[in-house]
Scaffold this active site. Sequence first.
Site, PDB file in Angstrom:
ATOM      1  N   GLN A   1       0.685  -0.985  -0.175  1.00  0.00           N
ATOM      2  CA  GLN A   1       0.112  -0.055   0.035  1.00  0.00           C
ATOM      3  C   GLN A   1       0.832   1.377   0.199  1.00  0.00           C
ATOM      4  O   GLN A   1       1.959   1.123   0.167  1.00  0.00           O
ATOM      5  CB  GLN A   1      -0.928   0.131   1.154  1.00  0.00           C
ATOM      6  CG  GLN A   1      -0.125  -0.070   2.541  1.00  0.00           C
ATOM      7  CD  GLN A   1      -0.930   0.031   3.636  1.00  0.00           C
ATOM      8  OE1 GLN A   1      -1.180   0.759   4.278  1.00  0.00           O
ATOM      9  NE2 GLN A   1      -1.514  -1.408   4.132  1.00  0.00           N
TER      10      GLN A   1
ATOM     11  N   ARG B   1      -4.140   0.782  -2.352  1.00  0.00           N
ATOM     12  CA  ARG B   1      -3.861  -0.813  -2.501  1.00  0.00           C
ATOM     13  C   ARG B   1      -3.395  -1.437  -3.656  1.00  0.00           C
ATOM     14  O   ARG B   1      -4.118  -1.138  -4.741  1.00  0.00           O
ATOM     15  CB  ARG B   1      -4.435  -1.742  -1.704  1.00  0.00           C
ATOM     16  CG  ARG B   1      -4.643  -1.293  -0.094  1.00  0.00           C
ATOM     17  CD  ARG B   1      -5.912  -2.269   0.555  1.00  0.00           C
ATOM     18  NE  ARG B   1      -6.141  -1.799   1.842  1.00  0.00           N
ATOM     19  CZ  ARG B   1      -7.248  -0.871   1.959  1.00  0.00           C
ATOM     20  NH1 ARG B   1      -7.986  -0.669   0.985  1.00  0.00           N
ATOM     21  NH2 ARG B   1      -7.488  -0.912   3.168  1.00  0.00           N
TER      22      ARG B   1
END
Length: 395
Positions: A102, A278
């Site tokens: 992420q 993400r």
Amino acid sequence: MPQPDLPPATPMRLATTIRPYDWGSVTALPELFGTEPTGKPQAELWMGAHPGAPSTVGGVPLGDLIARDPAATLGEPVAARFGPALPYLLKVLAIERPLSLQVHPTTEQAQAGYAEENARAIPLDDYARTYKDASHKPEMVCAITPFHGLCGFRAPADAADLLDRLGLPGLRPWIDALGGGEPARALRTVFAAMLDDAARPLRAEAERALLDSRDPGLVVYGDIARACPGDPGIIAALLLNHVRLSPGQALYLGAGVPHAYLGGIGVEIMANSDNVLRCGLTSKHVDVPELMRVVDFTPSAPHLVEPARDAPGAYDYRPPAPEFALSRYEPAGDEGRSLPGGLPQIVLCVEGEVRLGEDLTLRPGQSAFIPAGAPSTRFFCKGTMYRARPGAFTL
């Protein structure tokens, strides 16, 4: 719901929420705090006023108490700088398997993304929602147990060496791309290619090689492959630094730095935001195009934060973020000390016992909010205590 009263100028016990994300440990937090396991993962204990899981005081959300009198709860300088909201969010993480690969946005990127998704009327709780608020999310994690993760891009030559050690001819174009040219551009090119659907067969081949490898430098990536089979983030993780923290060490992450925590227990503090973009190692929403726009491809070493030792058993972590700072207290005895007034503070007991003032006792896993209007607070700590507060800032 109870109506919030004006907050007293004394420490207030918090009722908190544990988030049951699938990467969390079933046993780590119960063992740390001496509570009964639920049989389900317990991933994050949240302490703060974020609407995703606000702490409460006597059944009243902490954010509501703050909104009633920001000057008394936050202090006028903090309220003027950040508005009528607690600027930080404190957590305890218990990581059993990898978190998502992420990145977090800058304030400008968050504001633009939040406004754009609002304009498209995407509900905040929609699976496909990327921006949950309009804030950036710098963060720092301080290890309670041995802790490790991925953080920032390796130098391209180092990443090329790891790929080469897999011994797969199909990886040669990526290895060659990392071997020349401007570093950030090379990393961007290879990272994007790794996440592309066209690379699925090559990713599967690399995943099998990682699972079979006995190379010490590849072991952690084999562990990721075992935890997240078939995930596109497995091979991309090879481009990131692997960092290990001993208990008491802290790691800071600014906007644009790619990362994925892999294991351990730690106290995490961040700006009061839940914006996460993400690209892999997750069952949650993935937004590769937006992540590619936000991520910083400049190679960088992990940013470790060395604590200042203000007194015996007192360690103060001061990262380069105006929203937060963190202190850890592990006094050798039970002598009393004082916390200065004038700031909104959260105190967390992790081990032993903490007594605030005359009549508030915290045991492991319990926390309290000290409003800015409270005077200097005397405390006694027999064990380990963390104190969250705003960082240094200029109006």
